[in-house]
Design an enzyme around this catalytic site. Structure first.
Site, mmCIF file in Angstrom:
data_model
loop_
_atom_site.group_PDB
_atom_site.id
_atom_site.type_symbol
_atom_site.label_atom_id
_atom_site.label_comp_id
_atom_site.label_asym_id
_atom_site.label_seq_id
_atom_site.Cartn_x
_atom_site.Cartn_y
_atom_site.Cartn_z
ATOM 1 N N THR A 1 -53.220 85.438 -39.589
ATOM 2 C CA THR A 1 -54.111 84.299 -39.808
ATOM 3 C C THR A 1 -53.221 83.091 -40.110
ATOM 4 O OG1 THR A 1 -54.182 84.646 -42.170
ATOM 5 C CG2 THR A 1 -55.847 85.780 -40.871
ATOM 6 N N GLU B 1 -59.634 88.306 -38.102
ATOM 7 C CA GLU B 1 -59.933 89.606 -38.708
ATOM 8 C C GLU B 1 -60.988 90.384 -37.929
ATOM 9 O OE1 GLU B 1 -59.530 86.767 -40.223
ATOM 10 O OE2 GLU B 1 -58.668 86.964 -42.224
ATOM 11 N N LYS C 1 -70.216 70.812 -53.601
ATOM 12 C CA LYS C 1 -71.186 71.190 -54.631
ATOM 13 C C LYS C 1 -71.733 69.940 -55.285
ATOM 14 C CE LYS C 1 -68.290 75.128 -55.145
ATOM 15 N NZ LYS C 1 -67.077 74.524 -54.585
ATOM 16 N N TRP D 1 -75.547 73.174 -52.663
ATOM 17 C CA TRP D 1 -74.474 73.097 -51.688
ATOM 18 C C TRP D 1 -74.832 72.147 -50.559
ATOM 19 C CZ3 TRP D 1 -72.856 78.890 -50.611
ATOM 20 C CH2 TRP D 1 -72.182 79.396 -51.741
HETATM 21 P P1 ADP Z 1 -57.283 80.692 -38.354
HETATM 22 O O1 ADP Z 1 -56.782 80.561 -36.995
HETATM 23 O O2 ADP Z 1 -57.646 79.390 -38.971
HETATM 24 O O3 ADP Z 1 -56.520 81.623 -39.197
HETATM 25 P P2 ADP Z 1 -59.459 81.991 -37.124
HETATM 26 O O4 ADP Z 1 -58.968 81.556 -35.824
HETATM 27 O O5 ADP Z 1 -59.576 83.402 -37.442
HETATM 28 O O6 ADP Z 1 -58.650 81.397 -38.282
HETATM 29 O O7 ADP Z 1 -60.786 81.180 -37.414
HETATM 30 C C1 ADP Z 1 -61.929 81.757 -37.957
HETATM 31 C C2 ADP Z 1 -62.832 80.721 -38.545
HETATM 32 O O8 ADP Z 1 -63.127 79.673 -37.634
HETATM 33 C C3 ADP Z 1 -64.177 81.264 -38.915
HETATM 34 O O9 ADP Z 1 -64.152 81.990 -40.108
HETATM 35 C C4 ADP Z 1 -65.021 79.993 -38.975
HETATM 36 O O10 ADP Z 1 -64.856 79.322 -40.191
HETATM 37 C C5 ADP Z 1 -64.422 79.132 -37.878
HETATM 38 N N1 ADP Z 1 -65.260 79.231 -36.691
HETATM 39 C C6 ADP Z 1 -65.076 80.008 -35.611
HETATM 40 N N2 ADP Z 1 -66.060 79.826 -34.707
HETATM 41 C C7 ADP Z 1 -66.916 78.927 -35.232
HETATM 42 C C8 ADP Z 1 -68.164 78.319 -34.803
HETATM 43 N N3 ADP Z 1 -68.711 78.597 -33.622
HETATM 44 N N4 ADP Z 1 -68.758 77.433 -35.646
HETATM 45 C C9 ADP Z 1 -68.212 77.126 -36.835
HETATM 46 N N5 ADP Z 1 -67.058 77.647 -37.286
HETATM 47 C C10 ADP Z 1 -66.412 78.536 -36.503
#
Ligand code: ADP
Length: 543
Positions: A185, A331, A441, A446
């Site tokens: 990640t 994940e 908040k 929220w």
């Molecule tokens: P990173 O690359 O930042 O480590 P990821 O690529 O695993 O993380 O990104 C996952 C996160 O991206 C999700 O938990 C969510 O917050 C955001 N995300 C993914 N798809 C969407 C979507 N369609 N709308 C809003 N948020 C999204």
């Protein structure tokens, strides 16, 4: 009583063998650093993959050892995916856009033994070479003719590495729960964490990705993954497409280049393209600026961040392209939801349809979802209640690599807490309102920053928008709207705030607006809210 079915291991190499038998003449087209347009067939690809597997076999590696790739989307990277995992090693994909110190951390944490690196990324690795001394050698993804002068140890060109090897290779059979790939990640807080995929999870995820109400892949499709092979298995595309026999088009280092993407789509007759919203902004801007229409593209899967309604409309109204929004994360391999329409939705008005497509999508079989409140109590799917989004299923991580349960993302009853806050409606469509840590908040309630951003993005004079919480003496926090104006556009604070009235809840309307030239992004193109919160920590909202 046990059933009487064969116990065949679900293995990544079985996808390759199926594709080879059934679709050997299907084309794979790539832009690479050493060739503006490389073309060959599945059969060529798999012949070379077997040569690569033989070459890797000479390195003295043990099953489960990590071989890293640091490369753009092209045919050699695809060969690496299959040869590494198919041989029983682990393909550790590294995002070259991470900060150098994060790259050093993850290479050492993964204990990568060899790295396969794109020609263009060699200089980046040379700069950190002395901090990754455990790596035994580097395979440069090019031929002898384009081999650069390099200080990387034991550097060899990919073509020389595989050139003399036999193209016969018997893919070993092993436990389907063996690790196949590793991706970290991007670690917006703390160190990056490794997610370790296995053969079983990958094959099941590939089936799910291909289904009619997911990406609807068939051998008649031509697929352009602009989503990178270096992050989260490129959404499973390298597996789902080969399973179904799609033609593949890889943009190489030209991922962010609207003109190249447009040309590839037209010339290769791409029917499905996948990418994050920022990539499609570049494409749509290019098409608009030269007055061209996307004539071949039929559908696009957009995910990784919320898709603004304006983008869904532009694809539909100007290009006849259907947008399917997806949600998932590293994940989760990553597929979690996808926004295809359901039965009974044939007669929706165009506006109603856009509002469905603007949600993050509905659950795919294989991913169970629930939303819970702060006490862990499950909330209803009523389109109103919002809470922490949790998931479980066979392609969702049960732990992080080498963290032995210390990752802190799993609940006592076996669910993975995604860190997203979501609403799920009666029909099962989920919308992300925020990341838990980005939630604003205000007076004990929220405010979802993502929903405000999406709405603001619908204003013609806005190129990009971010909303963060800023300290407020009475309400704890209130939203601050940060905007990059569209090129040449005029926009004032009161105009945009007035425009928001009636579009979002009154108490969600930001207290102030700042116009900036740049908004910081993570390596995967998400707005770096932590950075913005720091930058505006002392911001004084008008009283
Ligand atoms: P990173 O690359 O930042 O480590 P990821 O690529 O695993 O993380 O990104 C996952 C996160 O991206 C999700 O938990 C969510 O917050 C955001 N995300 C993914 N798809 C969407 C979507 N369609 N709308 C809003 N948020 C999204």
């Amino acid at each position: 009583m046990q059933g009487l079915m064969m116990d065949t291991e679900l293995q990544i190499s079985s996808i390759l063998r199926h594709a080879d038998r059934n679709f050997g003449d299907r084309e794979i087209v790539s832009v690479t650093a050493d060739n503006p347009l490389h073309r060959y067939t599945y059969a060529d690809c798999f012949r070379r993959t077997r040569q690569l597997a033989n070459a890797l076999g000479n390195l003295g590696l043990a099953a489960g050892d990590r071989i890293a790739t640091m490369a753009w989307n092209d045919y050699r990277h695809l060969e690496a995916y299959y040869a590494i995992a198919g041989s029983g090693f682990v393909c550790h994909t590294i995002n070259p856009r991470l900060f150098p110190e994060q790259i050093v951390f993850i290479i050492n944490h993964a204990e990568d033994r060899w790295i396969m690196v794109d020609l263009l990324i060699v200089p980046l690795l040379e700069k950190i070479a002395d901090q990754i001394s455990g790596v035994e050698g580097f395979i440069i993804l090019t031929d002898e003719q384009h081999m650069p002068e390099t200080t990387l140890k034991n550097a060899i060109s990919y073509e020389s590495f595989i050139g003399d090897e036999s193209d016969e290779f018997d893919w070993p059979v092993f436990d389907e729960r063996s690790a196949s790939a590793l991706c970290y990640t991007s670690g917006t807080t703390g160190d990056p964490k490794g997610v370790l995929y296995d053969h079983r999870s990958t094959v099941l995820h590939a089936y799910a990705g291909a289904m009619a109400d997911t990406m609807a892949l068939s051998s008649k499709d031509c697929v352009l993954p602009v989503v990178p092979l270096f992050h989260v298995n490129a959404w499973g595309v390298p597996y789902s497409t080969l399973m179904t026999g799609c033609k593949l088009v890889f943009p190489g280092p030209k991922m962010g280049d609207g003109e190249t993407l447009y040309q590839l789509m037209e010339q290769e007759e791409v029917s499905l393209a996948l990418g994050v919203p920022t990539v499609w902004l570049a494409l749509l801007q290019y098409a608009e600026s030269v007055g061209k229409k996307l004539n071949k593209l039929q559908r696009t899967v957009i995910g990784g961040a919320a898709v603004p309604e304006s983008m869904i409309r532009e694809f539909r109204d100007k290009h006849d392209v259907v947008v399917m929004q997806g949600w998932g994360m590293t994940e989760m391999s990553p597929l979690g939801t996808i926004g295809t329409l359901k039965y009974g939705m044939e007669s929706l008005t165009p506006d109603e349809e856009v509002s469905i497509r603007a949600k993050a999508g509905r659950g795919i079989f294989g991913v169970e979802m629930r939303i819970v409140d702060d006490e862990g109590k499950e909330l209803p799917w009523d389109g109103v209640a919002y809470g922490s989004l949790q998931v479980r299923g066979p392609w969702i991580c049960s732990d992080y690599f080498k963290l032995d349960g210390a990752g802190g993302a799993h609940t006592d009853d076996g669910w993975f807490d995604t860190g997203d806050v979501a609403i799920i409606d009666q029909l099962g469509y989920m919308s992300i309102t925020d990341r838990t840590k980005d939630v604003i908040k205000s007076g004990g309630e929220w405010i979802g920053s993502i929903e405000i951003e999406n709405t603001v993005m619908g204003h013609d004079s806005v190129a990009e928008a971010a909303v963060i919480g800023v300290a407020h003496p009475k309400w704890t926090e209130r939203p601050l709207l940060i905007i990059i104006k569209a090129e040449g556009a005029q926009l004032e604070r009161d105009e945009i705030l007035g425009w928001l009235e009636g579009k979002i809840a009154k108490w969600w309307i930001p207290d102030d607006v700042v116009f900036v030239e740049e908004i910081p992004h993570t390596a995967t193109g998400k707005i770096r809210k932590i950075e913005l919160r720091k930058q505006f920590a002392d911001y004084q909202l008008p009283s």
